[in-house]
Design an enzyme around this catalytic site. Structure first.
Site, PDB file in Angstrom:
ATOM      1  CG  ASN A  53       3.945   5.193 -10.551  1.00 37.76           C
ATOM      2  OD1 ASN A  53       3.646   5.881 -11.527  1.00 37.76           O
ATOM      3  ND2 ASN A  53       3.068   4.870  -9.613  1.00 37.76           N
TER       4      ASN A  53
ATOM      5  CE  LYS B  14       3.255   7.491  -7.033  1.00 40.85           C
ATOM      6  NZ  LYS B  14       2.990   7.579  -5.607  1.00 40.85           N
TER       7      LYS B  14
ATOM      8  CG  HIS C 146      -0.548   3.259  -7.636  1.00 39.46           C
ATOM      9  ND1 HIS C 146      -0.926   4.204  -6.714  1.00 39.46           N
ATOM     10  CD2 HIS C 146       0.796   3.127  -7.513  1.00 39.46           C
ATOM     11  CE1 HIS C 146       0.157   4.627  -6.070  1.00 39.46           C
ATOM     12  NE2 HIS C 146       1.216   3.984  -6.544  1.00 39.46           N
TER      13      HIS C 146
ATOM     14  CD  GLU D 226      -0.616   7.647  -5.893  1.00 35.18           C
ATOM     15  OE1 GLU D 226      -0.333   7.703  -7.097  1.00 35.18           O
ATOM     16  OE2 GLU D 226       0.248   7.710  -4.989  1.00 35.18           O
TER      17      GLU D 226
ATOM     18  CD  GLU E 248       3.431   1.104  -4.680  1.00 25.62           C
ATOM     19  OE1 GLU E 248       4.544   1.546  -4.975  1.00 25.62           O
ATOM     20  OE2 GLU E 248       2.365   1.612  -5.097  1.00 25.62           O
TER      21      GLU E 248
ATOM     22  N   GLY F 180       4.790   8.219  -0.437  1.00 26.05           N
ATOM     23  CA  GLY F 180       4.972   9.673  -0.470  1.00 26.05           C
ATOM     24  C   GLY F 180       5.097  10.317   0.900  1.00 26.05           C
TER      25      GLY F 180
ATOM     26  CB  SER G  87       9.026   6.384   1.528  1.00 27.43           C
ATOM     27  OG  SER G  87       7.881   7.218   1.609  1.00 27.43           O
TER      28      SER G  87
HETATM   29  P1  13P Z   1       6.866   7.070  -3.250  1.00 27.43           P
HETATM   30  O1  13P Z   1       8.133   6.329  -3.623  1.00 27.43           O
HETATM   31  O2  13P Z   1       6.857   8.491  -3.659  1.00 27.43           O
HETATM   32  O3  13P Z   1       6.508   6.829  -1.819  1.00 27.43           O
HETATM   33  O4  13P Z   1       5.688   6.381  -4.125  1.00 27.43           O
HETATM   34  C1  13P Z   1       5.528   5.005  -4.112  1.00 27.43           C
HETATM   35  C2  13P Z   1       4.555   4.634  -5.143  1.00 27.43           C
HETATM   36  O5  13P Z   1       3.374   4.895  -5.009  1.00 27.43           O
HETATM   37  C3  13P Z   1       5.053   3.977  -6.356  1.00 27.43           C
HETATM   38  O6  13P Z   1       4.017   3.472  -7.116  1.00 27.43           O
END
Ligand code: 13P
Length: 261
Positions: free
Chosen positions: A9, A11, A101, A103, A173, A179, A219
């Protein structure tokens, strides 16, 4: 046997030229890996790079990397300024769409009901939704992780046929692991994912639960993937930060293969 998915992803990262070089680097890195052992490798660039990445994948013709969008709208056309439909994404040869997601839930107020509408539209269009779920640190500390995730999953799958659920993917997740560099302990991630599978069995039947791919995200790194993929119920990874560097993402793909040999 469920075929694992390793999805990147991206982002809100990478301009078009950068997206093109990343996907090309990725394909070079995967060149010598036999397709038979390769998981489903998926990349999800921003909307504005979908066409470019799609063209790069077609040019290569190796069929080793699949395309995903990071979001969609559930209506196919009309007065919905700023939205992108499933049909439009499909038109660019994407096969997956990430929905729900954390976010998007957190910063763009997406609700379970919206995510359910998106899942229905994606499956009606013949694409595969990657439905995200996960708890906050507060929810984990309050001991409501399982009930929160069960309710997210039940809402997302509401009204879907068992056949459609079987084709779908879910990504667990934990928000506190996204992150932060703090991965969820593999045994605990596997426990939550097995719990999600039992919720799927309850709402869509055992066959769908046995077939649906449930990924872990938060992560994920080359150094964590082998242990994660050695768990009974973890069918792959949704990778953020580490998917932005070809070397790391390839490391995750090869780690996943090693864990399954
Ligand atoms: P990270 O791998 O940067 O922690 O992000 C995970 C994520 O949100 C994937 O959709």
């Amino acid at each position: 046997m469920r075929k694992p998915i390793i999805a990147g992803n991206w982002k809100l990262n990478k301009l078009t030229a950068e997206a093109k070089s990343l996907v090309n680097e990725l394909m070079v890195g995967l060149k010598d890996i036999d397709k038979a052992v390769l998981p489903e490798v998926v990349v999800a660039p921003v909307f504005t790079s979908l066409q470019t990445v799609s063209d790069a994948l077609s040019e290569c013709g190796c069929g080793k990397v699949k395309l995903s969008a990071q979001n969609c709208y559930w209506e196919s056309t009309g007065a919905f300024t700023g939205e992108v439909s499933v049909e439009m994404i499909k038109d660019l040869k994407a096969e997956y769409i990430i929905i729900g997601h954390s976010e998007r839930r957190q910063y763009f107020s997406e609700t379970d009901e919206m995510i359910n509408k998106k899942a229905k539209a994606i499956l009606a269009g013949g694409l595969i939704p990657i439905i995200c779920c996960g708890e906050t640190l507060e929810q984990r500390e309050e001991g409501v992780t399982d009930s929160h995730i069960a309710s997210q999953i039940k809402a997302a799958l509401e009204g879907l046929s068992s056949e459609d659920v079987a084709k779908s993917a879910i990504a667990y997740e934990p928000i506190w692991a996204i992150g932060t560099g703090k991965t969820c302990d593999s045994v605990e991630a596997n426990r939550v994912i097995a719990m999600i599978r039992s919720v799927v069995a309850e709402v869509s039947g055992k066959e769908a639960a046995d077939a649906i791919r449930i990924l872990y995200g938060g992560s994920v790194k080359p150094s964590t993937i082998e242990e994660q993929m050695s768990q009974s119920d973890i069918d792959g990874a949704l990778v953020g930060g580490a998917s932005l560097k070809a070397e790391d993402f390839i490391g995750i793909v090869t780690g996943a293969i090693k864990a399954r040999v």
